[in-house]
Design an enzyme around this catalytic site. Structure first.
Site, PDB file in Angstrom:
ATOM      1  N   GLU A 192       3.532   5.005   6.874  1.00  0.00           N
ATOM      2  CA  GLU A 192       3.659   3.593   6.503  1.00  0.00           C
ATOM      3  C   GLU A 192       4.444   2.735   7.504  1.00  0.00           C
ATOM      4  O   GLU A 192       5.393   2.043   7.123  1.00  0.00           O
ATOM      5  CB  GLU A 192       4.262   3.484   5.097  1.00  0.00           C
ATOM      6  CG  GLU A 192       3.435   4.257   4.085  1.00  0.00           C
ATOM      7  CD  GLU A 192       3.947   4.169   2.649  1.00  0.00           C
ATOM      8  OE1 GLU A 192       5.057   3.649   2.435  1.00  0.00           O
ATOM      9  OE2 GLU A 192       3.229   4.621   1.746  1.00  0.00           O
ATOM     10  N   GLU A 303      -4.211  10.690   0.188  1.00  0.00           N
ATOM     11  CA  GLU A 303      -3.491  10.561  -1.095  1.00  0.00           C
ATOM     12  C   GLU A 303      -4.393   9.920  -2.148  1.00  0.00           C
ATOM     13  O   GLU A 303      -3.986   9.012  -2.875  1.00  0.00           O
ATOM     14  CB  GLU A 303      -2.231   9.711  -0.904  1.00  0.00           C
ATOM     15  CG  GLU A 303      -1.305  10.235   0.175  1.00  0.00           C
ATOM     16  CD  GLU A 303      -0.010   9.429   0.327  1.00  0.00           C
ATOM     17  OE1 GLU A 303       0.376   8.698  -0.592  1.00  0.00           O
ATOM     18  OE2 GLU A 303       0.605   9.544   1.404  1.00  0.00           O
TER      19      GLU A 303
HETATM   20  C1  GLA Z   1       3.192   6.867  -0.685  1.00  0.00           C
HETATM   21  C2  GLA Z   1       3.723   8.138  -0.046  1.00  0.00           C
HETATM   22  C3  GLA Z   1       3.539   9.321  -0.926  1.00  0.00           C
HETATM   23  C4  GLA Z   1       3.890   9.036  -2.353  1.00  0.00           C
HETATM   24  C5  GLA Z   1       3.157   7.819  -2.826  1.00  0.00           C
HETATM   25  C6  GLA Z   1       3.478   7.467  -4.239  1.00  0.00           C
HETATM   26  O1  GLA Z   1       1.851   6.762  -0.634  1.00  0.00           O
HETATM   27  O2  GLA Z   1       3.134   8.401   1.198  1.00  0.00           O
HETATM   28  O3  GLA Z   1       4.351  10.353  -0.448  1.00  0.00           O
HETATM   29  O4  GLA Z   1       5.276   8.851  -2.456  1.00  0.00           O
HETATM   30  O5  GLA Z   1       3.554   6.747  -2.016  1.00  0.00           O
HETATM   31  O6  GLA Z   1       4.322   8.316  -4.878  1.00  0.00           O
END
Ligand code: GLA
Length: 418
Positions: A192, A303
């Site tokens: 991020e 994710e």
């Molecule tokens: C982000 C992070 C993850 C997780 C999600 C939500 O996407 O990369 O590790 O923490 O948030 O929990």
């Protein structure tokens, strides 16, 4: 589109709930007491249903985020072994968990996950090495042990702080990456790094502590260090959310293009893919995949979860209150997503869900209240549903397996979408 609610007791509430604009509102037209699963999509046990990982064998691996505690739950264990051939630690490898103080590493929880994966011949994604969240404060404290580096104004001291921070970063990455080098073959090196909205820096980089203290160099140093200590065949990713849409898509593309031009060893992009039923659209996803892969990068879906809700979240207060029609809409969405992934299987090497089944999802943490369209708590669920105050938490349902380890319509959509 089905317009049937699962439980009549919920009908009044569901009607009154005003759902986010980005998803359709569903009206109750019947008082059926039975769930309305289509006969050709039986809700069979996921514990014995055909394997998802096998279905996509030869195209991409299928992963799940796990907590070490899930490895002692027989159902979760069976689900992991049956449907997944890749795992990632949901939290155990994050800096705050694995390196809580400068002199302390807490390897045990991550070791459990890695050991499980080894024993079951599963791939492991390493998540993550550098992030602005879930990172302990000690990284950003001056050598005096108390002054926050970000408050420093003296240019000389700022330079010293930058060196110290980058040294700490290298130590952290060297230790973690080297420990798991035999098993972890894809690392989310930087998580991020891109700003969501307006940006005060022209590159659109997130103004995290990392950035404020070390500028863009924290990204370079992170990748260079990971490259040095990871297995030669390990791939290094930059991972972000909403990087299928603007402004993040172009910002991330430009950043990687520039860094790669400077020789920074970035191998791939992680599309986190915390998506909603109707957003973002698959055309934007395709554009993003094309843009990133035009830089010679591998793509991983890191994710994945498909929230039932838009933003801000206006959640149904219980799992059973979620209308069946939303589960059908979700199945259509999963169908589109996996069609897109299959079409791009030459560019995508892994698709990881951010959990196993609907009984464990971070999305419930942000669905802990439910609102009307003005952002006010819409109704008193203690009166309508007879819930106690402490039970008033919203529920999401983002995966293809339900809270009882049965398959959902979404599972059928992706196991058999041709
Ligand atoms: C982000 C992070 C993850 C997780 C999600 C939500 O996407 O990369 O590790 O923490 O948030 O929990």
């Amino acid at each position: 589109m089905l317009k049937v609610l699962r439980k009549p007791a919920i009908a009044g509430l569901a009607l009154a709930l005003s759902l986010p604009v980005s998803i359709p509102t569903f009206a109750a037209t019947t008082t059926d007491t039975q769930p309305t699963v289509s006969p050709n999509k039986p809700s069979i046990s996921a514990l014995t249903a055909p394997s998802l990982a096998q279905r996509y064998n030869g195209e991409f691996t299928i992963g799940a985020a796990v907590e070490p505690s899930e490895l002692s739950n027989p159902n979760d264990l069976q689900m992991l072994k049956r449907h997944f051939n890749s795992v990632v630690a949901e939290n155990a490898m994050k800096p705050a968990n694995i390196h809580p103080t400068e002199d302390t590493y807490n390897f045990e929880p991550a070791d459990q996950i890695v050991q499980f994966a080894k024993e079951n011949h599963m791939a492991v994604r390493g998540h993550n090495l550098v992030w602005y969240q879930q990172t302990p404060d000690w990284f950003f404290i001056e050598a005096d042990g108390k002054t926050p580096m970000v408050t420093e104004t003296d240019p000389e001291k700022r330079e010293e702080n930058k060196k110290l921070l980058l040294q700490r970063l290298q130590d952290h990455i060297q230790t973690v990456v080297y420990r798991y080098r035999d098993v972890v073959k894809s690392w989310d090196v930087v998580n991020e790094p891109i700003n969501d909205g307006n940006s005060t820096n022209p590159e659109g980089l997130r103004e995290s502590n990392w950035y404020k203290i070390a500028g863009e160099d924290y990204i370079k140093v992170a990748f260079e260090t990971a490259r040095k200590y990871a297995a030669p065949d390990a791939k290094l990713y930059i991972n972000d959310y909403n990087n299928e849409v603007e402004p993040k898509r172009t910002r991330l593309y430009n950043l990687i293009k520039k860094l790669k031009g400077e020789g920074v060893p970035i191998d791939g992009v992680g599309l986190q893919s915390h998506v909603q039923l109707g957003w973002p659209n698959t055309q934007d996803m395709q554009t993003a995949i094309d843009m990133y892969s035009s830089l010679g990068l591998d793509i991983q879906i890191t994710e994945l979860d498909v929230s039932m809700y838009g933003w801000p979240v206006m959640a149904y207060p219980t799992y059973d209150a979620i209308p069946q029609s939303l589960f059908e809409t979700q199945a259509d969405r999963y169908d589109q997503l996996f069609k897109l992934y299959e079409k791009n299987a030459d560019k995508i090497s892994n698709v990881t869900f951010w959990g196993i089944a609907d009984n464990h999802t971070w999305l419930n943490d942000r669905a802990d209240v439910y609102y009307d369209s003005k952002g006010n708590l819409s109704l008193d669920p203690t009166k309508i549903l007879g819930l106690t105050k402490s039970a008033i938490v919203g529920k999401d349902a983002p995966f293809v397996f339900d809270t009882n380890y049965n398959v959902k319509p979404s599972y059928w959509a992706i196991i058999d979408h041709n």
